[in-house]
Design an enzyme around this catalytic site. Structure first.
Site, PDB file in Angstrom:
ATOM      1  N   ARG A 161      -1.522   4.103  15.138  1.00 54.66           N
ATOM      2  CA  ARG A 161      -0.354   3.608  15.911  1.00 54.66           C
ATOM      3  C   ARG A 161      -0.784   3.375  17.350  1.00 54.66           C
ATOM      4  NH1 ARG A 161       1.549   4.134  11.491  1.00 54.66           N
ATOM      5  NH2 ARG A 161       3.196   5.493  10.733  1.00 54.66           N
TER       6      ARG A 161
ATOM      7  N   LYS B 207       4.032  -6.757  12.099  1.00 58.05           N
ATOM      8  CA  LYS B 207       3.243  -7.013  10.884  1.00 58.05           C
ATOM      9  C   LYS B 207       3.649  -8.339  10.238  1.00 58.05           C
ATOM     10  CE  LYS B 207       1.887  -4.974   6.509  1.00 58.05           C
ATOM     11  NZ  LYS B 207       1.468  -3.771   5.846  1.00 58.05           N
TER      12      LYS B 207
ATOM     13  N   ARG C 103       0.846  -1.196   0.000  1.00 52.33           N
ATOM     14  CA  ARG C 103       0.000   0.000   0.000  1.00 52.33           C
ATOM     15  C   ARG C 103       0.885   1.252   0.000  1.00 52.33           C
ATOM     16  NH1 ARG C 103      -2.728  -2.414   4.053  1.00 52.33           N
ATOM     17  NH2 ARG C 103      -2.503  -0.646   5.460  1.00 52.33           N
TER      18      ARG C 103
HETATM   19  C1  BTN Z   1       0.529  -3.795   2.417  1.00 53.42           C
HETATM   20  O1  BTN Z   1       1.264  -2.854   2.096  1.00 53.42           O
HETATM   21  O2  BTN Z   1       0.328  -4.082   3.598  1.00 53.42           O
HETATM   22  C2  BTN Z   1      -0.148  -4.619   1.356  1.00 53.42           C
HETATM   23  C3  BTN Z   1       0.736  -5.706   0.836  1.00 53.42           C
HETATM   24  C4  BTN Z   1       0.084  -6.574  -0.211  1.00 53.42           C
HETATM   25  C5  BTN Z   1       1.067  -7.539  -0.860  1.00 53.42           C
HETATM   26  C6  BTN Z   1       0.393  -8.505  -1.787  1.00 53.42           C
HETATM   27  S1  BTN Z   1       1.436  -9.825  -2.278  1.00 53.42           S
HETATM   28  C7  BTN Z   1       0.258 -10.329  -3.461  1.00 53.42           C
HETATM   29  C8  BTN Z   1      -0.301  -9.079  -4.096  1.00 53.42           C
HETATM   30  N1  BTN Z   1       0.514  -8.655  -5.207  1.00 53.42           N
HETATM   31  C9  BTN Z   1       1.136  -7.502  -4.963  1.00 53.42           C
HETATM   32  O3  BTN Z   1       1.927  -6.937  -5.740  1.00 53.42           O
HETATM   33  N2  BTN Z   1       0.810  -7.056  -3.739  1.00 53.42           N
HETATM   34  C10 BTN Z   1      -0.125  -7.932  -3.091  1.00 53.42           C
END
Ligand code: BTN
Length: 321
Positions: free
Chosen positions: A317, A183, A118
């Site tokens: 947070r 996380k 994200r």
């Molecule tokens: C975050 O930032 O918390 C979200 C992470 C999401 C990662 C997943 S892995 C599968 C899918 N493909 C991606 O490129 N991102 C999501």
């Protein structure tokens, strides 16, 4: 490199964690002695740790349990799934094929060259260690339901992991999965082509399973692997169960909306009744976290009154963690 069949065969050979001599590798893969190191370097760049011991050969740092399409399919009663070895991003893979997809179609990959998190962040995606999968859905209720949809996905995943024995898994609003206050997994929703009432959504899920600290050195927050929960993880079972459960939950969501999920959130909330701060641009707001409402807004108690906060630009947070 376009043809990745040799590095993939090399991974298959080494996956059992045993030593393989240069001679054995060159014979099995049909490559010259000299080429071995080129391919070893490629799989190292994919995040695989290979040891070289003079006189003994090549060996992985740890065994790899590779994705097995047959094993995954055997646990998925219906729906389409693509199992990929190397991909840019599983979300991107589905987005590029959007016109041919049916709701519930999914893909999973061993390695993402450009895994996306994200807020434009990178999602570290070493080969064979974690889970990276995406699922396509069409929201009949339109964009307004997209926010609660990602909360619902977090609830379903957390409940399933707890059901498998990882009882310490919790959710941090809006949709990070936590274990031991670090996380462990994230959810990325891409919304494409919002035509009329319908919105096309790609839900991407990344779960850290057995990633090494050296791979994760670019992660700028406390992170953890699911294996720290002390449960045996079969990646094929896990991905099949997650996709199956998500498909079922999405149908329930379509039928009943988000209301049935609100109470389920409460039991999983990492900050339930704890002092927290919200960061909204330059502003910092402190209060006690009191769960969420039916719109998915975070409820914050401030001076005895509950206020609802909703929006993608808000960071949460803990104050006591
Ligand atoms: C975050 O930032 O918390 C979200 C992470 C999401 C990662 C997943 S892995 C599968 C899918 N493909 C991606 O490129 N991102 C999501």
């Amino acid at each position: 490199m376009k043809d990745i069949s040799i590095p993939l065969k090399m991974i298959n050979l080494l996956a059992d964690g045993e030593f393989y001599s240069g001679k054995k590798i060159s014979r099995t893969l049909g490559i010259s002695f000299a080429a071995i190191n080129t391919y070893i370097q490629i799989i190292r760049n994919w995040g695989i740790h290979v040891f070289t011991v003079p006189g003994k050969g090549y060996c992985l740092h740890a065994q790899l349990q590779l994705l097995n399409e047959t094993a995954i399919r055997a646990r998925l009663p219906s729906g389409r799934l693509t199992v990929l070895s190397v991909v840019d991003s599983t979300n991107q893979y589905l987005i590029e094929r959007m016109l041919t997809l049916k709701p519930g179609d999914a893909c999973v990959a061993e390695y993402q060259k450009h895994g996306r998190g994200r807020r434009g962040r990178q999602w570290i995606s070493p080969f064979g260690n974690n889970l990276y999968f995406s699922l396509y859905w069409r929201l009949e209720q339109g964009l307004s339901s997209a926010c609660v949809l990602s909360l619902m996905v977090g609830i379903v995943i957390a409940e399933m992991l707890r059901h498998l024995g990882a009882e310490g898994v919790r959710i941090k609003w809006p949709n990070d999965l936590y274990l031991n206050n670090c996380k462990m997994a994230g959810i990325l929703m891409d919304i494409i082509g919002n035509t009329g009432r319908n919105a096309n959504v790609v839900i991407g899920v990344g779960i850290n399973l057995t990633m090494s600290a050296s791979e994760a050195k670019l992660i700028d927050q406390d992170w953890i692997n699911l294996q720290e929960a002390g449960i045996a993880i079969d990646r094929n079972v896990l991905v099949a169960e997650l996709i199956d459960n998500l498909r079922r939950a999405l149908l329930q969501f379509e039928r009943d909306g988000f209301s049935p999920f609100v109470a389920r959130w409460q039991a999983l909330d990492v900050f339930c009744d704890q002092p927290v701060k919200l960061l909204i641009g330059e502003r910092e707001i402190r209060g006690i976290a009191r769960g969420i409402d039916v719109r998915g807004a975070l409820l914050l108690e401030q001076d005895g009154e509950c206020h609802a906060y909703l929006g993608g630009e808000i960071s949460l947070r803990g104050l006591s963690l």
